[in-house]
Design a protein around this motif. Structure first.
Motif, PDB file in Angstrom:
ATOM      1  N   LEU A   1       0.813  -1.211   0.000  1.00 13.29           N
ATOM      2  CA  LEU A   1       0.000   0.000   0.000  1.00 13.29           C
ATOM      3  C   LEU A   1       0.847   1.261   0.000  1.00 13.29           C
ATOM      4  N   SER A   2       1.926   1.241   0.786  1.00 12.05           N
ATOM      5  CA  SER A   2       2.746   2.441   0.900  1.00 12.05           C
ATOM      6  C   SER A   2       4.161   2.052   1.316  1.00 12.05           C
ATOM      7  N   SER A   3       5.097   2.923   0.989  1.00 10.98           N
ATOM      8  CA  SER A   3       6.498   2.697   1.333  1.00 10.98           C
ATOM      9  C   SER A   3       7.123   4.035   1.697  1.00 10.98           C
ATOM     10  N   GLN A   4       7.913   4.050   2.764  1.00 13.37           N
ATOM     11  CA  GLN A   4       8.573   5.276   3.201  1.00 13.37           C
ATOM     12  C   GLN A   4      10.028   4.971   3.510  1.00 13.37           C
ATOM     13  N   ALA A   5      10.946   5.671   2.842  1.00 14.47           N
ATOM     14  CA  ALA A   5      12.375   5.475   3.091  1.00 14.47           C
ATOM     15  C   ALA A   5      12.761   6.159   4.390  1.00 14.47           C
TER      16      ALA A   5
ATOM     17  N   GLU B   1      16.997   1.383   4.881  1.00 11.82           N
ATOM     18  CA  GLU B   1      15.892   1.121   5.794  1.00 11.82           C
ATOM     19  C   GLU B   1      14.611   1.724   5.239  1.00 11.82           C
ATOM     20  N   ARG B   2      13.523   0.963   5.348  1.00 15.68           N
ATOM     21  CA  ARG B   2      12.227   1.416   4.845  1.00 15.68           C
ATOM     22  C   ARG B   2      11.121   0.939   5.777  1.00 15.68           C
ATOM     23  N   LEU B   3      10.018   1.673   5.758  1.00 11.49           N
ATOM     24  CA  LEU B   3       8.775   1.229   6.369  1.00 11.49           C
ATOM     25  C   LEU B   3       7.832   0.849   5.242  1.00 11.49           C
ATOM     26  N   LEU B   4       7.171  -0.298   5.384  1.00 11.23           N
ATOM     27  CA  LEU B   4       6.240  -0.754   4.370  1.00 11.23           C
ATOM     28  C   LEU B   4       4.883  -0.991   5.015  1.00 11.23           C
ATOM     29  N   LEU B   5       3.832  -0.528   4.361  1.00 12.25           N
ATOM     30  CA  LEU B   5       2.474  -0.837   4.780  1.00 12.25           C
ATOM     31  C   LEU B   5       1.935  -1.841   3.779  1.00 12.25           C
ATOM     32  N   VAL B   6       1.684  -3.056   4.264  1.00 12.52           N
ATOM     33  CA  VAL B   6       1.286  -4.168   3.409  1.00 12.52           C
ATOM     34  C   VAL B   6      -0.104  -4.630   3.827  1.00 12.52           C
ATOM     35  N   GLN B   7      -0.936  -4.945   2.818  1.00 12.26           N
ATOM     36  CA  GLN B   7      -2.254  -5.489   3.116  1.00 12.26           C
ATOM     37  C   GLN B   7      -2.278  -6.951   2.689  1.00 12.26           C
ATOM     38  N   VAL B   8      -2.652  -7.820   3.640  1.00 13.79           N
ATOM     39  CA  VAL B   8      -2.791  -9.244   3.385  1.00 13.79           C
ATOM     40  C   VAL B   8      -4.243  -9.590   3.676  1.00 13.79           C
ATOM     41  N   GLY B   9      -5.007  -9.822   2.623  1.00 11.85           N
ATOM     42  CA  GLY B   9      -6.442 -10.057   2.795  1.00 11.85           C
ATOM     43  C   GLY B   9      -7.091  -8.789   3.320  1.00 11.85           C
ATOM     44  N   GLU B  10      -7.687  -8.860   4.505  1.00  9.68           N
ATOM     45  CA  GLU B  10      -8.320  -7.689   5.135  1.00  9.68           C
ATOM     46  C   GLU B  10      -7.420  -7.034   6.177  1.00  9.68           C
TER      47      GLU B  10
ATOM     48  N   PRO C   1      -8.021  -0.436   9.330  1.00 10.63           N
ATOM     49  CA  PRO C   1      -7.248  -0.246   8.102  1.00 10.63           C
ATOM     50  C   PRO C   1      -7.082   1.233   7.753  1.00 10.63           C
ATOM     51  N   VAL C   2      -5.931   1.553   7.227  1.00  9.50           N
ATOM     52  CA  VAL C   2      -5.655   2.911   6.770  1.00  9.50           C
ATOM     53  C   VAL C   2      -6.318   3.081   5.407  1.00  9.50           C
ATOM     54  N   VAL C   3      -7.058   4.182   5.256  1.00  4.68           N
ATOM     55  CA  VAL C   3      -7.693   4.462   3.971  1.00  4.68           C
ATOM     56  C   VAL C   3      -6.778   5.391   3.202  1.00  4.68           C
ATOM     57  N   LEU C   4      -6.306   4.928   2.056  1.00  2.52           N
ATOM     58  CA  LEU C   4      -5.409   5.715   1.224  1.00  2.52           C
ATOM     59  C   LEU C   4      -6.217   6.505   0.207  1.00  2.52           C
ATOM     60  N   PRO C   5      -5.717   7.682  -0.188  1.00  2.00           N
ATOM     61  CA  PRO C   5      -6.431   8.460  -1.215  1.00  2.00           C
ATOM     62  C   PRO C   5      -6.415   7.724  -2.549  1.00  2.00           C
ATOM     63  N   GLU C   6      -7.418   8.010  -3.351  1.00  2.00           N
ATOM     64  CA  GLU C   6      -7.502   7.405  -4.679  1.00  2.00           C
ATOM     65  C   GLU C   6      -6.275   7.775  -5.498  1.00  2.00           C
ATOM     66  N   THR C   7      -5.829   6.879  -6.341  1.00  2.00           N
ATOM     67  CA  THR C   7      -4.634   7.147  -7.136  1.00  2.00           C
ATOM     68  C   THR C   7      -4.899   8.205  -8.193  1.00  2.00           C
ATOM     69  N   GLU C   8      -6.164   8.374  -8.652  1.00  2.00           N
ATOM     70  CA  GLU C   8      -6.457   9.406  -9.644  1.00  2.00           C
ATOM     71  C   GLU C   8      -6.269  10.794  -9.047  1.00  2.00           C
ATOM     72  N   ASN C   9      -6.640  10.974  -7.792  1.00  2.00           N
ATOM     73  CA  ASN C   9      -6.473  12.272  -7.144  1.00  2.00           C
ATOM     74  C   ASN C   9      -5.004  12.565  -6.847  1.00  2.00           C
ATOM     75  N   ALA C  10      -4.224  11.533  -6.651  1.00  4.26           N
ATOM     76  CA  ALA C  10      -2.820  11.715  -6.306  1.00  4.26           C
ATOM     77  C   ALA C  10      -1.917  11.686  -7.544  1.00  4.26           C
ATOM     78  N   THR C  11      -2.496  11.723  -8.738  1.00 10.07           N
ATOM     79  CA  THR C  11      -1.708  11.670  -9.961  1.00 10.07           C
ATOM     80  C   THR C  11      -0.890  12.945 -10.119  1.00 10.07           C
ATOM     81  N   PRO C  12       0.388  12.837 -10.445  1.00  7.62           N
ATOM     82  CA  PRO C  12       1.201  14.029 -10.649  1.00  7.62           C
ATOM     83  C   PRO C  12       0.721  14.836 -11.862  1.00  7.62           C
ATOM     84  N   GLU C  13       1.121  16.070 -11.903  1.00  6.12           N
ATOM     85  CA  GLU C  13       0.690  16.989 -12.960  1.00  6.12           C
ATOM     86  C   GLU C  13       1.103  16.495 -14.346  1.00  6.12           C
ATOM     87  N   PHE C  14       2.295  15.948 -14.471  1.00  4.42           N
ATOM     88  CA  PHE C  14       2.751  15.449 -15.770  1.00  4.42           C
ATOM     89  C   PHE C  14       1.848  14.336 -16.284  1.00  4.42           C
ATOM     90  N   ALA C  15       1.483  13.406 -15.399  1.00  2.00           N
ATOM     91  CA  ALA C  15       0.631  12.295 -15.812  1.00  2.00           C
ATOM     92  C   ALA C  15      -0.749  12.793 -16.223  1.00  2.00           C
TER      93      ALA C  15
END
Length: 149
Positions: free
Chosen positions: A83-87, A92-101, A122-136
């Motif tokens: 779901l998410s990754s933070q360096a 070293e990284r933090l990973l948010l992983v979803q397994v089933g529910e 569960p953490v609700v992440l924003p939709e990927t369409e709203n988070a799309t960069p300007e170039f995309a």
């Protein structure tokens, strides 16, 4: 004394060369000093043909691998999703992983993966369409505009 040794060395090699020439007098005469143009052209043609076959096989295998990758496993309905990754550092990284529910926060280092926390809600992440960069967004607009006419 040095001259005597070198003369003796020269004489030894000279006497060894004479019997070799006498045993195979046609060997030197039959091998041309310069290869014929037809032979060189034929060899270059064979080399280029072989190279073309090898390059063709590489492209064919790449195409086959690309075609089979989509059929090997499901893509959109995977059981484990990142779901998410933070360096945190270089390795070293933090990973948010979803397994089933269930969502799990993992710590990832060069040598270990450590489960840090299992989230109750569960953490609700924003939709990927709203988070799309300007170039995309701009690229999507241009592709839509080109597809219309």
């Amino acid at each position: 004394m040095h001259r005597a040794t070198s003369r003796q060395g020269r004489n030894t090699w000279g006497w060894l060369a004479v019997p070799l020439l006498l045993l195979a007098p046609g060997a030197l005469a039959s091998s041309p000093a310069v290869p014929s143009t037809a032979g060189v052209t034929s060899q270059i043609g064979q080399l280029l043909l072989g190279l073309g076959v090898v390059i063709g096989l590489i492209f064919l295998l790449a195409w086959v691998v690309r075609r089979l990758q989509g059929q090997v496993g499901p893509r959109s309905n995977q059981v484990i999703k990142l779901l998410s990754s933070q360096a945190l550092g270089q390795r070293e990284r933090l990973l948010l992983v979803q397994v089933g529910e269930e969502q799990i926060l993992l710590g990832l280092t060069a040598g270990r993966i450590t489960p840090l926390h299992v989230l109750q809600q569960p953490v609700v992440l924003p939709e990927t369409e709203n988070a799309t960069p300007e170039f995309a967004k701009r690229l999507q607009e241009l592709l839509k505009r080109d597809a219309k006419p």
